[in-house]
Design a protein around this motif. Structure first.
Motif, PDB file in Angstrom:
ATOM      1  N   GLN B  46       0.826  -1.216   0.000  1.00  0.00           N
ATOM      2  CA  GLN B  46       0.000   0.000   0.000  1.00  0.00           C
ATOM      3  C   GLN B  46       0.857   1.261   0.000  1.00  0.00           C
ATOM      4  N   ILE B  47       2.019   1.182   0.639  1.00  0.00           N
ATOM      5  CA  ILE B  47       2.914   2.351   0.646  1.00  0.00           C
ATOM      6  C   ILE B  47       3.423   2.622  -0.768  1.00  0.00           C
ATOM      7  N   LYS B  48       3.729   1.550  -1.484  1.00  0.00           N
ATOM      8  CA  LYS B  48       4.172   1.727  -2.884  1.00  0.00           C
ATOM      9  C   LYS B  48       3.070   2.399  -3.686  1.00  0.00           C
ATOM     10  N   GLN B  57       0.337  12.935  -8.813  1.00  0.00           N
ATOM     11  CA  GLN B  57      -0.367  14.215  -8.629  1.00  0.00           C
ATOM     12  C   GLN B  57       0.591  15.344  -8.243  1.00  0.00           C
ATOM     13  N   GLY B  58       1.867  15.049  -8.311  1.00  0.00           N
ATOM     14  CA  GLY B  58       2.854  16.075  -7.964  1.00  0.00           C
ATOM     15  C   GLY B  58       2.895  16.371  -6.466  1.00  0.00           C
ATOM     16  N   ARG B  59       2.477  15.424  -5.647  1.00  0.00           N
ATOM     17  CA  ARG B  59       2.501  15.628  -4.192  1.00  0.00           C
ATOM     18  C   ARG B  59       3.603  14.755  -3.580  1.00  0.00           C
ATOM     19  N   LYS B  60       3.792  14.955  -2.272  1.00  0.00           N
ATOM     20  CA  LYS B  60       4.867  14.216  -1.604  1.00  0.00           C
ATOM     21  C   LYS B  60       4.325  13.280  -0.541  1.00  0.00           C
ATOM     22  N   VAL B  61       5.132  12.276  -0.236  1.00  0.00           N
ATOM     23  CA  VAL B  61       4.732  11.339   0.803  1.00  0.00           C
ATOM     24  C   VAL B  61       5.939  10.982   1.681  1.00  0.00           C
ATOM     25  N   PHE B  62       5.737  11.142   2.987  1.00  0.00           N
ATOM     26  CA  PHE B  62       6.815  10.922   3.958  1.00  0.00           C
ATOM     27  C   PHE B  62       6.515   9.684   4.798  1.00  0.00           C
ATOM     28  N   LEU B  63       7.540   8.912   5.073  1.00  0.00           N
ATOM     29  CA  LEU B  63       7.352   7.730   5.918  1.00  0.00           C
ATOM     30  C   LEU B  63       7.666   8.059   7.388  1.00  0.00           C
ATOM     31  N   THR B  64       6.688   7.803   8.228  1.00  0.00           N
ATOM     32  CA  THR B  64       6.836   8.037   9.663  1.00  0.00           C
ATOM     33  C   THR B  64       7.447   6.795  10.317  1.00  0.00           C
ATOM     34  N   LEU B  65       8.663   6.944  10.782  1.00  0.00           N
ATOM     35  CA  LEU B  65       9.357   5.820  11.433  1.00  0.00           C
ATOM     36  C   LEU B  65       9.777   6.341  12.810  1.00  0.00           C
ATOM     37  N   ASN B  66       8.765   6.709  13.582  1.00  0.00           N
ATOM     38  CA  ASN B  66       9.043   7.558  14.749  1.00  0.00           C
ATOM     39  C   ASN B  66       9.043   6.826  16.089  1.00  0.00           C
ATOM     40  N   TYR B  78      15.151  -1.092  10.011  1.00  0.00           N
ATOM     41  CA  TYR B  78      16.081  -0.914   8.880  1.00  0.00           C
ATOM     42  C   TYR B  78      15.386  -1.251   7.557  1.00  0.00           C
ATOM     43  N   GLN B  79      14.562  -2.298   7.598  1.00  0.00           N
ATOM     44  CA  GLN B  79      13.841  -2.676   6.365  1.00  0.00           C
ATOM     45  C   GLN B  79      12.895  -1.563   5.916  1.00  0.00           C
ATOM     46  N   ALA B  80      12.298  -0.884   6.887  1.00  0.00           N
ATOM     47  CA  ALA B  80      11.395   0.226   6.544  1.00  0.00           C
ATOM     48  C   ALA B  80      12.167   1.351   5.854  1.00  0.00           C
ATOM     49  N   ILE B  81      13.393   1.588   6.328  1.00  0.00           N
ATOM     50  CA  ILE B  81      14.231   2.613   5.684  1.00  0.00           C
ATOM     51  C   ILE B  81      14.570   2.173   4.257  1.00  0.00           C
ATOM     52  N   ASP B  82      14.937   0.902   4.112  1.00  0.00           N
ATOM     53  CA  ASP B  82      15.253   0.375   2.774  1.00  0.00           C
ATOM     54  C   ASP B  82      14.051   0.581   1.843  1.00  0.00           C
ATOM     55  N   LEU B  83      12.863   0.282   2.368  1.00  0.00           N
ATOM     56  CA  LEU B  83      11.652   0.426   1.562  1.00  0.00           C
ATOM     57  C   LEU B  83      11.468   1.881   1.108  1.00  0.00           C
ATOM     58  N   ALA B  84      11.561   2.807   2.057  1.00  0.00           N
ATOM     59  CA  ALA B  84      11.358   4.224   1.722  1.00  0.00           C
ATOM     60  C   ALA B  84      12.350   4.691   0.664  1.00  0.00           C
ATOM     61  N   ALA B  85      13.596   4.250   0.826  1.00  0.00           N
ATOM     62  CA  ALA B  85      14.637   4.677  -0.125  1.00  0.00           C
ATOM     63  C   ALA B  85      14.406   4.030  -1.492  1.00  0.00           C
ATOM     64  N   ASN B  86      14.079   2.753  -1.474  1.00  0.00           N
ATOM     65  CA  ASN B  86      13.969   2.032  -2.750  1.00  0.00           C
ATOM     66  C   ASN B  86      12.776   2.439  -3.596  1.00  0.00           C
ATOM     67  N   ILE B  87      11.682   2.837  -2.947  1.00  0.00           N
ATOM     68  CA  ILE B  87      10.534   3.228  -3.768  1.00  0.00           C
ATOM     69  C   ILE B  87      10.464   4.733  -3.991  1.00  0.00           C
ATOM     70  N   GLY B  88      11.474   5.433  -3.522  1.00  0.00           N
ATOM     71  CA  GLY B  88      11.550   6.867  -3.823  1.00  0.00           C
ATOM     72  C   GLY B  88      10.586   7.728  -3.037  1.00  0.00           C
ATOM     73  N   MET B  89      10.386   7.383  -1.775  1.00  0.00           N
ATOM     74  CA  MET B  89       9.563   8.269  -0.939  1.00  0.00           C
ATOM     75  C   MET B  89      10.297   9.590  -0.753  1.00  0.00           C
ATOM     76  N   HIS B 109      20.748  10.210  -0.476  1.00  0.00           N
ATOM     77  CA  HIS B 109      19.793  10.982  -1.277  1.00  0.00           C
ATOM     78  C   HIS B 109      18.414  11.072  -0.622  1.00  0.00           C
ATOM     79  N   LEU B 110      18.179  10.255   0.423  1.00  0.00           N
ATOM     80  CA  LEU B 110      16.854  10.221   1.055  1.00  0.00           C
ATOM     81  C   LEU B 110      16.768  11.324   2.119  1.00  0.00           C
ATOM     82  N   PRO B 111      15.921  12.345   1.900  1.00  0.00           N
ATOM     83  CA  PRO B 111      15.847  13.432   2.887  1.00  0.00           C
ATOM     84  C   PRO B 111      15.392  12.932   4.259  1.00  0.00           C
ATOM     85  N   LEU B 112      16.055  13.418   5.299  1.00  0.00           N
ATOM     86  CA  LEU B 112      15.707  13.015   6.666  1.00  0.00           C
ATOM     87  C   LEU B 112      15.030  14.170   7.389  1.00  0.00           C
TER      88      LEU B 112
END
Lengths: 299, 333
Positions: B46-48, B57-66, B78-89, B109-112
């Motif tokens: 679903q995140i993908k 739609q030209g919008r952004k999506v951020f992953l909350t790993l808080n 760590y897997q969640a970080i890999d996911l965010a980076a790999n799908i270009g969140m 390259h993944l903004p923090l």
């Protein structure tokens, strides 16, 4: 394992503080943390007063650590923090990442206080490379957690301290709850928290003791009491058993525990006296966090 | 100025974009985020899908790993970080030092974005995270006055995000143990504040008792509208009184609409709407009001005034139908 004294979290008057540290100087406590950690509006003792107390304690053979504020919001508080970092002699307890940052820049050794969010070994190892020598386990973590963290993958390169006695600081806010209780706000608080040397007890509507209002800090109403776990902690490799001062009498507990560590054969007798002292100091005890339960539970 | 909205599920995400959100934040369906309520959050698949939809739609999506990884279970974070980076969140919102370290080394390259759970309230703390992990943005805890926010914005080298609207957390986030003290579950390690399974409403005559792990948090009339029970918004009896009072805070929500011009001129990069646990209808209503307010301000900054109907909509979806500026207003403190 040694006994340490946490910084006084309540707003005690200057004479009481001085009396407390005079007694601490002559106690069997190994390490004393001191400084204002809760509210920068408490100015009964200034930086130089704490430094004088630190020198006095040092001259009595105590190791001294200067503790710093847990919630730093204003530039003026950062400037005050800088004074602590630059004291030139004593290590510091960092209770906010600001202190970690300034200490690592100044190459001053630091101890991570319990309000720094240390929840895993990887984070602790990173902080260790930045100059952390010891950490105080965050209050809500358990014995099982600690065992995992300090022994795996290998023995840790930093020391460990566990808060074993005293009221638990549970939260910090921008708002001063003691002032609010009296219809005041933080900017004109009249340092009213002075009138409550153990905070203001708050009970539920079923008369269950729940919280303790201490200025911007909220504490547990119950006293954490892990004195029965002293020897277990020693076996685990905990370096310091921390006592958070709730009255001058807590130094008697400190002495009892220090004796027990040096003469374990007296254990039974000492358990008896410590229990009596504890009863007097804290009618309601809790130890839930240590056993992986809700903090207010007594297991 | 970015309008950042909550997405507890795909329906909320769509509602947020429909109503004009620039970006949404969302979390995985597990304890890697601090809103791990049943029925909320996203599977990796679903995140993908959400990311694809946002980008189309030209919008952004951020992953909350808080939340903070538990010893022995780090790999899920760590897997969640890999996911965010790999799908270009578009960013990762996180607070833990080891996660910031992992992400900054592996995926430069993944903004923090530094999560509010890191509790960074001052310049030195922000400098720490920026120098050590190259964070791009920090979310400020709800404990600063507007003057302190402005001072920080003036001097900070990272972008700042503030809470604009939603449930009011009155304690420094990430350093509050009130929930774990009573329930044993900590927001920091994967539960949420006051996990639903510990909440019980009990009718007793004409009273309703609100209990959290059997501890009585409040007593109210049976027909009274109740907020979600958190320890800091309960009524207790102080030792020198006989009546119960809101000793910490009453049920209320944060609404900073009146501060919009000041936040904009301070250079605040993002306005965050709280409420991943709320319904898509809530997300849509609140997002629509804030979109209109921000656009109205950006089009005519000098003549901006808050409109009564905006505040009416926001009050209706607020806790106890009451809103406050919270710590932004010095008097509140």
């Amino acid at each position: 394992m040694k006994i340490s004294l946490a910084p006084v979290s309540f707003c005690w008057d200057k004479a009481t503080i001085e009396q407390f540290y005079q007694k601490a100087a002559n106690s069997q406590v190994d390490t004393v943390y001191l400084g204002e950690t809760v509210c920068s509006r408490r100015r009964l003792l200034k930086f130089n007063d704490y430094l004088e107390l630190a020198q006095m304690l040092k001259s009595h053979g105590k190791k001294v650590v200067l503790s710093t504020m847990a919630l730093i919001e204003a530039q003026s508080e950062l400037s005050e923090l800088k004074k602590y970092i630059d004291n030139g002699e004593f290590s510091i307890e960092a209770n906010d990442m600001a202190a970690v940052q300034l200490a690592r820049q100044a190459k001053v050794p630091f101890i991570c206080g319990p309000t720094i969010n240390n929840y895993n070994r990887a984070s602790l190892d990173i902080l260790q490379t930045m100059g952390m020598k010891r950490f105080v386990m965050p209050f809500e973590l358990s014995k099982v957690w600690l065992n995992n963290v300090i022994s795996q993958p290998a023995k840790a390169n930093f020391e460990v301290e566990v808060m074993g006695h005293g009221y638990i600081p549970l939260a910090h806010s921008a708002r001063c709850f003691t002032a609010k209780h009296f219809g005041l706000n933080k900017d004109n608080c009249e340092t009213i928290c002075q009138q409550y040397p153990k905070g203001i007890l708050a009970q539920t509507q079923e008369q269950q003791d729940l919280l303790r209002l201490n200025g911007i800090q909220t504490q547990s109403a119950s006293h954490i009491d892990l004195t029965d776990e002293l020897m277990t902690m020693q076996k685990m490799g905990v370096d310091y058993f921390r006592i958070s001062p709730s009255s001058i009498e807590c130094l008697n507990i400190a002495n009892e525990l220090a004796n027990k560590l040096t003469s374990p054969q007296l254990e039974n007798e000492l358990i008896m006296t410590t229990a009596e002292l504890n009863k007097k100091l804290s009618p309601q005890a809790c130890n839930g966090y240590w056993f992986g339960q809700a903090g207010l539970e007594q297991i | 100025m970015e309008l950042l909205c909550p997405a507890g599920n795909l329906a909320s995400l769509k509602a947020a974009f429909r109503a004009g959100a620039d970006a949404v934040y969302l979390g995985l369906k597990d304890d890697t985020n601090a809103r791990s309520f049943a029925g909320l959050n996203f599977t990796p698949e679903q995140i993908k899908q959400a990311t694809k939809l946002a980008h189309s739609q030209g919008r952004k999506v951020f992953l909350t790993l808080n939340t903070f990884p538990k010893p022995g279970e780090e790999s899920r974070w760590y897997q969640a970080i890999d996911l965010a980076a790999n799908i270009g969140m578009d960013a990762l919102i996180t607070a833990d030092i080891s996660l910031l370290d992992y992400a900054s080394r592996r995926y430069p390259h993944l903004p923090l974005h530094l999560s509010v759970q890191a509790s960074a309230t001052n310049l030195a703390a922000l400098d720490f995270y920026q120098q050590a992990f190259n964070i791009e943005r920090a979310v400020l805890p709800r404990v600063l006055s507007i003057k302190q926010v402005k001072d920080l914005a003036k001097n900070s080298s990272v972008e700042l995000e503030v809470f604009a609207f939603g449930s009011l957390c009155i304690m420094a986030e990430g350093r509050c143990h009130l929930s774990s003290y009573v329930t044993g579950q900590s927001p920091n390690t994967g539960g949420s504040c006051s996990p639903a399974k510990h909440v019980r409403w009990q009718e007793q005559g004409d009273k309703c008792l609100t209990r959290l792990n059997e501890v009585l948090i409040d007593t109210s009339g049976v027909n009274q509208q109740l907020g979600y029970p958190v320890v800091c918004k309960g009524r207790y009896i102080a030792e020198d009184q006989s009546q119960a009072n809101y000793l910490l805070e009453s049920p209320t929500s944060l609404n900073t609409l009146s501060l919009l011009p000041q936040l904009a001129s301070a250079g605040i990069k993002s306005l965050k709407i709280e409420g991943r646990q709320r319904s898509p209808a809530y997300v849509e209503q609140v997002t629509r009001v804030w979109r209109e307010a921000i656009d109205s301000f950006l089009n005519h900054p000098e003549s901006f005034t808050e409109q009564a109907r905006w505040n009416q909509v926001l009050a209706k979806v607020s806790e106890g139908q009451v809103t406050t500026l919270g710590a932004y207003e010095r008097q509140w403190q």
